[in-house]
Structure formats: C-alpha cells, structure tokens
Scaffold this motif. Structure first.
Motif, PDB file in Angstrom:
ATOM      1  N   SER A 259      -7.119  -4.643  -2.404  1.00 57.47           N
ATOM      2  CA  SER A 259      -8.073  -5.505  -3.093  1.00 57.47           C
ATOM      3  C   SER A 259      -8.602  -4.828  -4.348  1.00 57.47           C
ATOM      4  O   SER A 259      -8.784  -5.453  -5.388  1.00 57.47           O
ATOM      5  N   LEU A 260      -8.814  -3.510  -4.256  1.00 58.82           N
ATOM      6  CA  LEU A 260      -9.361  -2.769  -5.381  1.00 58.82           C
ATOM      7  C   LEU A 260      -8.377  -2.718  -6.552  1.00 58.82           C
ATOM      8  O   LEU A 260      -8.755  -2.948  -7.705  1.00 58.82           O
TER       9      LEU A 260
ATOM     10  N   ASN B  16      -7.225   5.817 -13.474  1.00 54.59           N
ATOM     11  CA  ASN B  16      -8.346   6.750 -13.463  1.00 54.59           C
ATOM     12  C   ASN B  16      -9.053   6.753 -12.105  1.00 54.59           C
ATOM     13  O   ASN B  16      -9.631   7.766 -11.712  1.00 54.59           O
ATOM     14  N   ALA B  17      -9.019   5.628 -11.408  1.00 53.94           N
ATOM     15  CA  ALA B  17      -9.612   5.585 -10.068  1.00 53.94           C
ATOM     16  C   ALA B  17      -8.875   6.546  -9.140  1.00 53.94           C
ATOM     17  O   ALA B  17      -9.499   7.268  -8.347  1.00 53.94           O
ATOM     18  N   ALA B  18      -7.544   6.580  -9.256  1.00 53.91           N
ATOM     19  CA  ALA B  18      -6.745   7.495  -8.442  1.00 53.91           C
ATOM     20  C   ALA B  18      -7.083   8.942  -8.785  1.00 53.91           C
ATOM     21  O   ALA B  18      -7.193   9.799  -7.901  1.00 53.91           O
ATOM     22  N   ARG B  19      -7.255   9.209 -10.078  1.00 58.92           N
ATOM     23  CA  ARG B  19      -7.613  10.568 -10.491  1.00 58.92           C
ATOM     24  C   ARG B  19      -9.014  10.937 -10.001  1.00 58.92           C
ATOM     25  O   ARG B  19      -9.280  12.099  -9.662  1.00 58.92           O
ATOM     26  N   THR B  20      -9.892   9.948  -9.959  1.00 61.04           N
ATOM     27  CA  THR B  20     -11.238  10.204  -9.450  1.00 61.04           C
ATOM     28  C   THR B  20     -11.202  10.635  -7.991  1.00 61.04           C
ATOM     29  O   THR B  20     -11.889  11.583  -7.585  1.00 61.04           O
ATOM     30  N   LEU B  21     -10.379   9.965  -7.182  1.00 55.27           N
ATOM     31  CA  LEU B  21     -10.259  10.328  -5.772  1.00 55.27           C
ATOM     32  C   LEU B  21      -9.722  11.745  -5.629  1.00 55.27           C
ATOM     33  O   LEU B  21     -10.210  12.528  -4.801  1.00 55.27           O
ATOM     34  N   ALA B  22      -8.712  12.086  -6.429  1.00 50.87           N
ATOM     35  CA  ALA B  22      -8.132  13.423  -6.368  1.00 50.87           C
ATOM     36  C   ALA B  22      -9.160  14.484  -6.781  1.00 50.87           C
ATOM     37  O   ALA B  22      -9.245  15.556  -6.174  1.00 50.87           O
TER      38      ALA B  22
ATOM     39  N   LEU C  99      -2.905   5.110  -0.674  1.00 51.42           N
ATOM     40  CA  LEU C  99      -3.084   4.597  -2.028  1.00 51.42           C
ATOM     41  C   LEU C  99      -1.745   4.146  -2.616  1.00 51.42           C
ATOM     42  O   LEU C  99      -1.650   3.083  -3.239  1.00 51.42           O
ATOM     43  N   GLU C 100      -0.702   4.939  -2.404  1.00 48.38           N
ATOM     44  CA  GLU C 100       0.626   4.576  -2.901  1.00 48.38           C
ATOM     45  C   GLU C 100       1.140   3.316  -2.203  1.00 48.38           C
ATOM     46  O   GLU C 100       1.764   2.454  -2.834  1.00 48.38           O
ATOM     47  N   GLN C 101       0.889   3.194  -0.899  1.00 54.70           N
ATOM     48  CA  GLN C 101       1.309   2.002  -0.167  1.00 54.70           C
ATOM     49  C   GLN C 101       0.603   0.764  -0.702  1.00 54.70           C
ATOM     50  O   GLN C 101       1.217  -0.302  -0.864  1.00 54.70           O
ATOM     51  N   SER C 102      -0.685   0.899  -0.993  1.00 53.53           N
ATOM     52  CA  SER C 102      -1.453  -0.237  -1.528  1.00 53.53           C
ATOM     53  C   SER C 102      -0.946  -0.635  -2.903  1.00 53.53           C
ATOM     54  O   SER C 102      -0.819  -1.828  -3.217  1.00 53.53           O
ATOM     55  N   GLN C 103      -0.652   0.356  -3.732  1.00 51.02           N
ATOM     56  CA  GLN C 103      -0.147   0.070  -5.068  1.00 51.02           C
ATOM     57  C   GLN C 103       1.227  -0.603  -5.000  1.00 51.02           C
ATOM     58  O   GLN C 103       1.502  -1.552  -5.741  1.00 51.02           O
ATOM     59  N   THR C 104       2.089  -0.127  -4.093  1.00 50.83           N
ATOM     60  CA  THR C 104       3.407  -0.736  -3.916  1.00 50.83           C
ATOM     61  C   THR C 104       3.281  -2.181  -3.457  1.00 50.83           C
ATOM     62  O   THR C 104       3.991  -3.078  -3.949  1.00 50.83           O
ATOM     63  N   LEU C 105       2.360  -2.412  -2.520  1.00 52.79           N
ATOM     64  CA  LEU C 105       2.148  -3.770  -2.011  1.00 52.79           C
ATOM     65  C   LEU C 105       1.657  -4.693  -3.119  1.00 52.79           C
ATOM     66  O   LEU C 105       2.084  -5.852  -3.227  1.00 52.79           O
ATOM     67  N   TRP C 106       0.770  -4.183  -3.972  1.00 52.20           N
ATOM     68  CA  TRP C 106       0.251  -4.998  -5.070  1.00 52.20           C
ATOM     69  C   TRP C 106       1.355  -5.305  -6.084  1.00 52.20           C
ATOM     70  O   TRP C 106       1.429  -6.412  -6.615  1.00 52.20           O
ATOM     71  N   LYS C 107       2.220  -4.343  -6.354  1.00 52.06           N
ATOM     72  CA  LYS C 107       3.335  -4.579  -7.273  1.00 52.06           C
ATOM     73  C   LYS C 107       4.271  -5.654  -6.720  1.00 52.06           C
ATOM     74  O   LYS C 107       4.767  -6.505  -7.466  1.00 52.06           O
TER      75      LYS C 107
ATOM     76  N   SER D 116      -7.295  -0.238   7.533  1.00 56.15           N
ATOM     77  CA  SER D 116      -8.428  -0.831   6.827  1.00 56.15           C
ATOM     78  C   SER D 116      -8.470  -0.367   5.381  1.00 56.15           C
ATOM     79  O   SER D 116      -8.692  -1.150   4.454  1.00 56.15           O
ATOM     80  N   LEU D 117      -8.220   0.919   5.177  1.00 61.27           N
ATOM     81  CA  LEU D 117      -8.240   1.485   3.833  1.00 61.27           C
ATOM     82  C   LEU D 117      -7.166   0.859   2.953  1.00 61.27           C
ATOM     83  O   LEU D 117      -7.394   0.594   1.770  1.00 61.27           O
ATOM     84  N   GLN D 118      -5.979   0.605   3.533  1.00 57.32           N
ATOM     85  CA  GLN D 118      -4.905   0.006   2.739  1.00 57.32           C
ATOM     86  C   GLN D 118      -5.313  -1.375   2.221  1.00 57.32           C
ATOM     87  O   GLN D 118      -5.066  -1.717   1.060  1.00 57.32           O
TER      88      GLN D 118
END
Length: 386
Positions: free
Chosen positions: A113-114, A10-16, A151-159, A106-108
């Motif tokens: 973290s988020l 939902n956070a991703a949808r909020t940004l969109a 956002l996708e890069q951050s999610q991939t890194l977290w996975k 920085s955003l990544q």
C-alpha cells in the motif's frame, strides 16, 4: 522529529539508515489522508501498520497461519497486534516462526500500500524509553535482511499490479454483484458459483485473495472482466470492529517471577545507562555501581544473579575486583562478565585467570548482550509493553 517529502526509493534508504543507526522509535509515512507506521527497536523492525483496514488485515494474516487462534485479551499498548502475538507466543499458542510469518505477511501488505503512493511525507519520533518488556517480543523482531526481503516482495507485487494495468483499482475495495446484472444477465462469461459468496460487500479483494491463497494480482485479474462488463462494482467498505476482550492481557505465570538482578560495576554512568536500556526491556533489573570499593555493600544487599565488571577504574582494576569477588562466598558462583574495550588475547587470558566467566567488548551490541545474559540466566518473559 524530522519531516520531509520523499519518494519510495528514499523510503527504502530511510529504513536501511535506521537499521544501521540501531534506532529506536516510530517512523510514520503519510500521503494525503493515508498513514503507515513502522516501529523500530535498536534498528530491528517491531511491526508495521497502515491506517486502512487494520483489523481486517489482522484477521487475514492470522488466518493464513493459525485459522483457529482465539483472542482472549487485547493489549492497550501500540502496536497492539505485535503485543498480542507476543502474548500468544508466551502462552505457547503460537511458535516464534508462526508469529514472524504473520508479521511479515502483514508488513508485505502495508508496504504494498505504501509503495503505491509515489510522494510520501516521513516523520521520525525517537523514543529512548521505547522498550520491549519480554524476551518473547525480542525474539520476534525482524532483522534488516528480513525487512529488505519483504520490501522487495512488496515492490515486485506492485510492479506486477501496474503491469496488469490494475493501478487504478484499490485492493481495499469490496466486489459487489450488481442487482441490474441479476435482473437481466447479459451474454458473456457466467460468474462462477464459488465466487458468489464473496460478492456481498463484506469481503475486500485482499480478503478474497487470502481465502483463495492466491496473489492479490491473480484474484483481481480474475474478477476484472466482470467489473469491466458492469456485473461487479468495487465499493468502499469500513474496517471490521475493534477486537473485543479484556483491555489488558494478563501476566503469565512466568511473568510473575522475580526479575533477575544484574549488577554493572563501572565508573562511567553512561555505561550503566546503556546496559539498563538494553537489559531492563528484556526483563532484567539493573543495579549500577560507579564506586567499586564502596559498592561491595550494594552487591551484598542486592545479591545480583550476574555481574558486568569494567576492567579500567580509578581506584582498582577489574582483575583485582574479580579475584576478590571469587574469594567471597556469596559470589563464588555468580557469573562475572568482563566489559571493556580492551579485547586482546592477553586481556582475555588474564580475565579468565582472575575468575571471569566471560568477556564482552564495548560498546555492547544489544542482541549479543541479551543472548549472553540468557546463556547464564535463561529466558525471562514478563508482560510485553512498548
């Protein structure tokens, strides 16, 4: 302000959604004692910050792109990192692409973290007067596609982090070599000498990854055997001290120039307010004229550098007024842009015959309007301010 408990999806949808709404304001995510802030301007991302190691993150991301960058001043406005980058661009110390690379790096880290927190509380603060005061700052804004990519890069890194079973560790901790290990080194894989300088409690895992120019997953996985062996402890460390320097970056020579004046002739006060909201943050001064006939004296007084002119008005048409202005010596060479919802070929042709320089449909898209104005008046860069 709105508040809700939401997950990452939902956070991703909020940004969109904020991008689609061209929202301007501040989005805050919270989880226990942690907080992340994302700043938006007309739906484009200004900057993202996190409460953990904010100054360390600044030094890390800048060092990756420009190791020798010197900070001679510190802005008071938030987010100060973004204003500082904007100032460095105006001073030609950084290019726009370099500054955007720093912002995305920085955003990544902030988004990594988020996304590691499954339950988040969101708060949105709409700021109608939240505005960027120079075009260097506007040029650094991230588009929705750029934000989605990070956002996708951050999610991939977290996975990857979870797949390596590192989710119990925090990259904001600092590896420290235990004294007991030095006194009585057990059998096992010896520590590489090149690692020793980073085991003093002064460098976090993020710091080491940045220095080694390796993914945080690879660096943590490399150190993990000695952590499990008991040779290295991962301890919390404070953030670095705030940046030192003058409290406000000085105005550049370009910034001290007189702001170009743009007149908006439209009987609707709303249209004038919209133009002011878009153009004044970009460094221009807007003069609104609702009565075109009595407003001629106002035009002569302010001598605008560019005029936006509505087509449909109660007492006269934009075509007639445009023709009149073209016959007036003071405005013969002034760019006149027809601003209307009538976007047909006949309307465009008639506007050209009346002497209009260009044509822009309502409601204007902020970046298109700014780009069009810049094509006639050039770029102005006063001091950035949020």
């Amino acid at each position: 302000m709105t508040s809700a408990s939401i997950g990452y999806a939902n956070a991703a949808r909020t940004l969109a959604s904020l991008t689609q709404q061209r929202a301007t304001g501040e989005l805050t995510f919270s989880s226990r004692d942690l907080q992340w802030k994302l700043y938006f301007f007309h739906g484009r991302l200004v900057y993202g910050t996190g409460s953990l190691h904010r100054v360390r993150r600044w030094y890390r991301t800048v060092r990756q792109v420009y190791p020798n960058l010197k900070v001679s001043c510190v802005p008071q406005e938030e987010p100060w990192e973004y204003h500082l980058l904007s100032y460095q661009v105006t001073q030609s110390h950084l290019s726009v692409s370099q500054a955007q690379t720093i912002i995305k790096a920085s955003l990544q880290e902030v988004l990594f973290s988020l996304v590691s927190n499954p339950v988040l509380t969101s708060d949105w603060y709409s700021m109608q007067r939240f505005a960027l005061k120079d075009n260097a700052a506007l040029s650094l804004l991230l588009s929705s596609s750029q934000v989605e990519e990070v956002l996708e890069q951050s999610q991939t890194l977290w996975k990857q982090w979870k797949a390596l079973e590192l989710d119990a560790l925090s990259p904001y901790r600092s590896p420290i070599l235990k004294q007991s290990f030095l006194d009585n080194q057990p059998d096992g894989v010896p520590l590489p000498d090149k690692l020793n300088p980073f085991l003093t409690g002064q460098h976090t895992l993020w710091d080491i990854a940045s220095h080694a120019q390796r993914p945080i997953t690879a660096v943590t996985r490399f150190i993990l055997p000695w952590v499990q062996q008991g040779a290295i402890a991962l301890e919390e460390v404070p953030d670095l001290p705030p940046l030192a320097g003058p409290t406000q970056c000085p105005t550049t020579a370009v910034g001290r120039r007189k702001r170009p004046v743009i007149a908006c002739i439209d009987d609707s006060p709303t249209v004038g307010q919209v133009l002011a909201t878009i153009l004044e943050p970009a460094g221009y001064r807007v003069v609104n004229i609702q009565d075109p006939l009595s407003g001629i004296a106002t035009l002569v007084k302010h001598k605008p550098d560019l005029i936006f002119l509505d087509l449909v008005m109660p007492d006269t048409s934009g075509y007639n007024l445009c023709s009149f202005l073209r016959k007036t010596p003071a405005f013969q060479n002034t760019p006149i842009i027809i601003l209307t919802s009538q976007d047909g070929l006949i309307d465009r042709t008639r506007a050209r015959l009346a002497g209009a320089s260009d044509f822009l449909t309502k409601p204007p898209e902020p970046q298109n309007m700014i780009s069009l104005v810049q094509s006639y008046l050039g770029t102005v860069m006063p001091v950035s301010r949020l």
